[in-house]
Design an enzyme around this catalytic site. Structure first.
Site, mmCIF file in Angstrom:
data_model
loop_
_atom_site.group_PDB
_atom_site.id
_atom_site.type_symbol
_atom_site.label_atom_id
_atom_site.label_comp_id
_atom_site.label_asym_id
_atom_site.label_seq_id
_atom_site.Cartn_x
_atom_site.Cartn_y
_atom_site.Cartn_z
ATOM 1 N N HIS A 5 0.811 -1.220 0.000
ATOM 2 C CA HIS A 5 0.000 0.000 0.000
ATOM 3 C C HIS A 5 0.840 1.264 0.000
ATOM 4 O O HIS A 5 0.293 2.371 -0.037
ATOM 5 C CB HIS A 5 -0.897 0.002 1.241
ATOM 6 C CG HIS A 5 -1.517 -1.317 1.522
ATOM 7 N ND1 HIS A 5 -0.996 -2.199 2.457
ATOM 8 C CD2 HIS A 5 -2.574 -1.941 0.965
ATOM 9 C CE1 HIS A 5 -1.716 -3.302 2.475
ATOM 10 N NE2 HIS A 5 -2.673 -3.181 1.579
ATOM 11 N N ARG A 88 -4.815 12.546 13.254
ATOM 12 C CA ARG A 88 -5.849 12.555 12.214
ATOM 13 C C ARG A 88 -6.429 13.963 12.111
ATOM 14 O O ARG A 88 -6.716 14.601 13.133
ATOM 15 C CB ARG A 88 -6.943 11.542 12.559
ATOM 16 C CG ARG A 88 -8.211 11.712 11.737
ATOM 17 C CD ARG A 88 -9.096 10.487 11.764
ATOM 18 N NE ARG A 88 -10.494 10.815 11.553
ATOM 19 C CZ ARG A 88 -11.035 11.242 10.409
ATOM 20 N NH1 ARG A 88 -10.266 11.437 9.351
ATOM 21 N NH2 ARG A 88 -12.331 11.496 10.325
ATOM 22 N N GLY A 90 -9.622 15.460 10.254
ATOM 23 C CA GLY A 90 -10.761 15.050 9.463
ATOM 24 C C GLY A 90 -11.987 15.912 9.674
ATOM 25 O O GLY A 90 -11.936 16.975 10.300
ATOM 26 N N SER A 91 -13.090 15.433 9.152
ATOM 27 C CA SER A 91 -14.375 16.117 9.285
ATOM 28 C C SER A 91 -15.329 15.231 10.065
ATOM 29 O O SER A 91 -15.138 14.020 10.170
ATOM 30 C CB SER A 91 -14.954 16.447 7.911
ATOM 31 O OG SER A 91 -15.124 15.263 7.146
ATOM 32 N N MET A 183 -15.514 8.254 10.914
ATOM 33 C CA MET A 183 -15.419 6.843 10.530
ATOM 34 C C MET A 183 -14.033 6.214 10.695
ATOM 35 O O MET A 183 -13.799 5.119 10.194
ATOM 36 C CB MET A 183 -15.865 6.673 9.064
ATOM 37 C CG MET A 183 -17.271 7.165 8.794
ATOM 38 S SD MET A 183 -17.850 6.841 7.105
ATOM 39 C CE MET A 183 -18.091 5.055 7.167
ATOM 40 N N GLU A 184 -13.123 6.865 11.409
ATOM 41 C CA GLU A 184 -11.756 6.346 11.437
ATOM 42 C C GLU A 184 -11.086 6.254 12.803
ATOM 43 O O GLU A 184 -10.189 5.425 13.003
ATOM 44 C CB GLU A 184 -10.860 7.209 10.531
ATOM 45 C CG GLU A 184 -11.081 7.043 9.042
ATOM 46 C CD GLU A 184 -12.213 7.894 8.498
ATOM 47 O OE1 GLU A 184 -12.722 7.581 7.406
ATOM 48 O OE2 GLU A 184 -12.586 8.879 9.159
#
Length: 240
Positions: A5, A88, A90-91, A183-184
Site C-alpha cells: 500500500h 488525524r 478530518g471532518s 469513521m476512522e
C-alpha cells in the site's frame, strides 16, 4: 522498502504524520503549508508527502475512508516506517447543539460497534482512547493560538448510509455517548495503543444533524485551515 500500500522508502516519513482522509486534502496541506515537499507515496493515489514546517520535518499521509483503510495505513506507518505520532485531521457530523458548524473538536475517546479491534487482537471493548500526552499538547497549543478546541467522545461508525427505519441519531448518541460522528478514529486509536505509539484525532464539524446550516465547498476548504494549522503547530512542538 515498501508495502503493498506504500511505495515510500525507509526513512521517508517524519516522526509525526498528519493524516487526513482525502488524498487531495493531503496534497493541499503539503503544497500550502510545507516547504521542501516531496511526494513519498502514490500507491492507489493515497498520497503521502514529507516536507518541513518552520524547518521541522512533518509528513502528511492520506488514510482513505473508513476503519479498514486507516487501519492499514496507520499500522504500516507505525511498524514499517518508525512513525511515533499520528494526528488525524478530518471532518465530522455533529449530533449535539454544543458542536456547531466550523467548530474544531478533539476526540477524548472513540466509541464504535466495529469489529476492527476484536478481529485484530481480541480487544472486546467498544471504546478506544487517544494518547493523553498528545491530546494535552494539542490543547495547550490551541490555547496558545487562541483556538477554541472542544473535546468530546466521537462515534466512529463503519456505516455511512444506514437503514432509515433503524436507530435515530439521537438513539445512537445516547447509547454511545458520542457528540459527533466520523469513521476512522477508533481503529487509529486501537493501533496506537496496541503498538505503544501516539495518536490523536482533530476534527472540523462540517455537517450537523441538529442544524440546517450548510457549508459551500470553498467554506469547507477554508474552515479546515484552522484545524490544519493547529495540527502543524503541534507537530512542530513535538519535533523541534
Amino acid at each position: 522498502m515498501s508495502t503493498p500500500h506504500n511505495n515510500a522508502p525507509k526513512g521517508a516519513y517524519a516522526k509525526t504524520v498528519l493524516m487526513p482522509g482525502d488524498p487531495l486534502r493531503a496534497q493541499y496541506v503539503a503544497e500550502n503549508f510545507l516547504t521542501d515537499v516531496k511526494l513519498v507515496n502514490s500507491v492507489r493515489n493515497c498520497l503521502g508527502y514529507t516536507g518541513r514546517y518552520k524547518g521541522v520535518p512533518v509528513s502528511i499521509q492520506a488514510s482513505g475512508m473508513g476503519m479498514p483503510s486507516i487501519g492499514i495505513y496507520s499500522y504500516e506507518l507505525y511498524t514499517e516506517y518508525d512513525v511515533e505520532n499520528i494526528i488525524r485531521i478530518g471532518s465530522a457530523g455533529s449530533y449535539s447543539p454544543r458542536l456547531n458548524i466550523l467548530d474544531v473538536v478533539l476526540a477524548d475517546s472513540a466509541y464504535s460497534d466495529s469489529s476492527y479491534a476484536l478481529t485484530h487482537s481480541g480487544y472486546k471493548e467498544k471504546v478506544n482512547y487517544p494518547s493523553k500526552d498528545l491530546n494535552d499538547a494539542i490543547l495547550a497549543k490551541g490555547a496558545a493560538l487562541g483556538i477554541n478546541v472542544k473535546t468530546c467522545r466521537v462515534h466512529s461508525s463503519d456505516v455511512f448510509y444506514t437503514d432509515p427505519n433503524g436507530e435515530t441519531f439521537e438513539q445512537i448518541a445516547q447509547r454511545s455517548g458520542g457528540e459527533c460522528v466520523e469513521m476512522e478514529s477508533f481503529a487509529l486509536f486501537h493501533n496506537a495503543n496496541y503498538l505503544h505509539k501516539n495518536a490523536a484525532c482533530l476534527l472540523t464539524i462540517s455537517d450537523s444533524f441538529v442544524s440546517t446550516q450548510k457549508l459551500s465547498a470553498e467554506e469547507r476548504q477554508q474552515s479546515f485551515r484552522t484545524m490544519m494549522k493547529l495540527a502543524l503547530e503541534t507537530a512542530y512542538d513535538l519535533d523541534k
